[in-house]
Design a protein around this motif. Structure first.
Motif, short mmCIF file in Angstrom:
data_model
loop_
_atom_site.label_atom_id
_atom_site.label_comp_id
_atom_site.label_asym_id
_atom_site.label_seq_id
_atom_site.Cartn_x
_atom_site.Cartn_y
_atom_site.Cartn_z
N ALA A 17 0.83 -1.21 0.00
CA ALA A 17 0.00 0.00 0.00
C ALA A 17 0.86 1.26 0.00
O ALA A 17 0.59 2.22 -0.73
N LEU A 78 -2.24 4.81 6.93
CA LEU A 78 -3.29 4.38 6.02
C LEU A 78 -4.46 5.36 6.02
O LEU A 78 -5.07 5.62 4.98
N CYS A 82 -5.99 7.34 2.79
CA CYS A 82 -7.40 7.33 2.39
C CYS A 82 -7.94 8.75 2.26
O CYS A 82 -8.60 9.09 1.27
N SER A 108 1.76 7.54 2.77
CA SER A 108 2.53 6.46 2.14
C SER A 108 3.88 6.28 2.80
O SER A 108 4.31 5.15 3.07
N ALA A 164 -6.70 0.80 -1.99
CA ALA A 164 -5.70 -0.17 -1.51
C ALA A 164 -5.41 0.05 -0.02
O ALA A 164 -5.30 -0.90 0.75
N ALA A 165 -5.29 1.32 0.39
CA ALA A 165 -5.05 1.62 1.81
C ALA A 165 -6.21 1.14 2.66
O ALA A 165 -6.01 0.57 3.75
N VAL A 168 -6.10 -2.63 3.15
CA VAL A 168 -5.02 -3.09 4.04
C VAL A 168 -5.35 -2.81 5.50
O VAL A 168 -4.86 -3.50 6.39
#
Length: 425
Positions: A17, A78, A82, A108, A164-165, A168
């Motif tokens: 991620a 994360l 988002c 990130s 993706a975040a 995860v």
């Protein structure tokens, strides 16, 4: 011991991620240029700002992941991804897109810092880092093949990273919730000391080797991303290829990069670190020359594809080398953040050099820079060769190194942030 293998899955997912934004940055930059009316230079600057935010997170959190707790830090990262990338996908306002990219970039970098510190507990950090690179490469490759069929605009790449975040996030429950878990387990008689920002560097082991490696990998990343930033233009203008053909070459190069990651995992410690780093960088330097001077499809495709085969191989060994310098993962985070700085500077460097010296002249300069960077990186690898990648040897020397960090890379690297794919997306 039993908890460590179980933690590898969440760490690889977190690594994926965190690395996804740099891996998708070429198409993000191209779509920002095409969809928001930005010039290629302005869109590239947005990408550079995103990478700088990611690097700043790595520098800030290098010695603080244990204190915050891996689970809490991962969820902060994360969440920032988002919110940042999600808000950038939902607006067409340039200032808001830039702000979202900065927030997402910091998220990130935070996710990657947690992954780097967590992989420090693994028995084989090189294998763990190659697994992470393989996963993020496959994910990015699937998105590169899928996104063009879903429409244009900057919304889809940003939304994909935010999604993706979010996916995860549930896996972070497998990370340690408290601070200082690893340190307490390894050094029960030496309690963790609070480290102020100004004392982090002075407390690190192997300071000379770490600093040399950080400076060298900054130059290494900058040289490669300088060429990557103008690769599309080389194919279109100098080699005279069509937009479709250039896109196909990049797709094949991505697949070749996956093969390179797989090969790096298979090789493991058989060749040590010095030979893959030194010889691999020399081969990459030759590929840079071939690509920068390409005037036909065979030359352009050969340079790009071979380049992307060897890039992840060398990168995985560099990550393992940085990991071996500090069992707590601080050098892994710092070296990776230095690499991100080089990545961010690459597109600007490539544009300036290509304008002043032409593409072949730029290739000569970058080739020389890569060879110069290979010497100190190989020297550090030789200097630390007493701590091999073999798990048993690592344990006897008091702890396992960390595996990987921010930037890099990518079969069609990530970090190569300035490529304008607006013509091929």
């Amino acid at each position: 011991m039993s908890s460590r293998p179980r933690a590898l899955g969440p760490l690889v997912a977190l690594f994926t991620a965190g690395y996804l934004a740099p891996y998708l940055l070429p198409t993000v930059v191209g779509r920002l240029s095409a969809g928001l009316g930005l010039t290629p230079a302005q869109a590239g600057l947005v990408g550079s700002v995103l990478l700088l935010a990611s690097a700043s997170a790595g520098f800030t959190l290098a010695a603080r992941v244990e204190r915050l707790g891996p689970r809490r830090a991962a969820r902060i990262g994360l969440g920032a991804m988002c919110l940042g990338y999600g808000s950038a996908a939902l607006t067409a306002s340039v200032p808001l897109v830039v702000g979202g990219a900065v927030m997402g970039g910091f998220g990130s970098g935070t996710a990657l810092a947690v992954a780097a510190a967590g992989i420090a507990a693994q028995r084989d950090p090189h294998r763990a880092s190659t697994l992470g690179l393989l996963t993020v490469s496959a994910t990015a490759g699937a998105l590169y093949l899928t996104l063009p069929h879903l429409g244009g605009g900057h919304e889809l790449p940003f939304a994909s990273i935010a999604l993706a975040a979010a996916l995860v996030w549930p896996l972070t429950g497998g990370l340690a919730g408290g601070a200082g878990h690893r340190t307490a387990e390894r050094q029960p008689t030496r309690p963790e000391k609070s480290e102020r920002p100004e004392t982090v560097l002075s407390s690190l082991p192997h300071r000379r080797s770490g600093l040399v490696l950080a400076v060298a990998i900054l130059c290494w990343s900058m040289a490669q991303n300088a060429l990557w930033g103008v690769s599309g233009r080389i194919g279109l203008t100098q080699a005279g290829l069509s937009e479709v053909t250039v896109g196909a070459v990049f797709a094949v190069a991505l697949g070749a990069g996956l093969a390179g990651v797989t090969a790096a995992g298979a090789l493991g410690s058989r060749l040590g670190r010095a030979a893959p780093i030194g010889a691999g960088t020399a081969i990459i330097a030759v590929c840079v020359l071939v690509t920068s001077g390409a005037e036909s499809l065979p030359a352009f495709a050969t340079g790009e594809i071979l380049w992307n085969v060897f890039y992840p191989v060398v990168l995985s060994y560099l990550l393992g080398l940085a990991a071996s310098l500090d069992p707590r993962g601080r050098w892994a985070v710092l070296v990776g953040s230095a690499s991100s700085l080089g990545v961010a500077c690459g597109p600007v460097t490539g544009s300036v050099l290509s304008e002043q010296a032409g593409y072949p002249g730029m290739g000569l300069i970058l080739c020389a820079l890569l060879l110069l960077a290979a010497a100190p990186m190989t020297a550090v690898a030789l200097h630390t060769s007493g701590r091999p990648l073999v798990p048993g040897s690592i344990r006897r020397r008091g702890g396992a190194p960390t595996a990987a960090v921010t930037e890099i890379p990518i079969p069609v690297p990530a970090e190569r942030s300035g490529l304008d794919l607006s013509t091929t997306a």
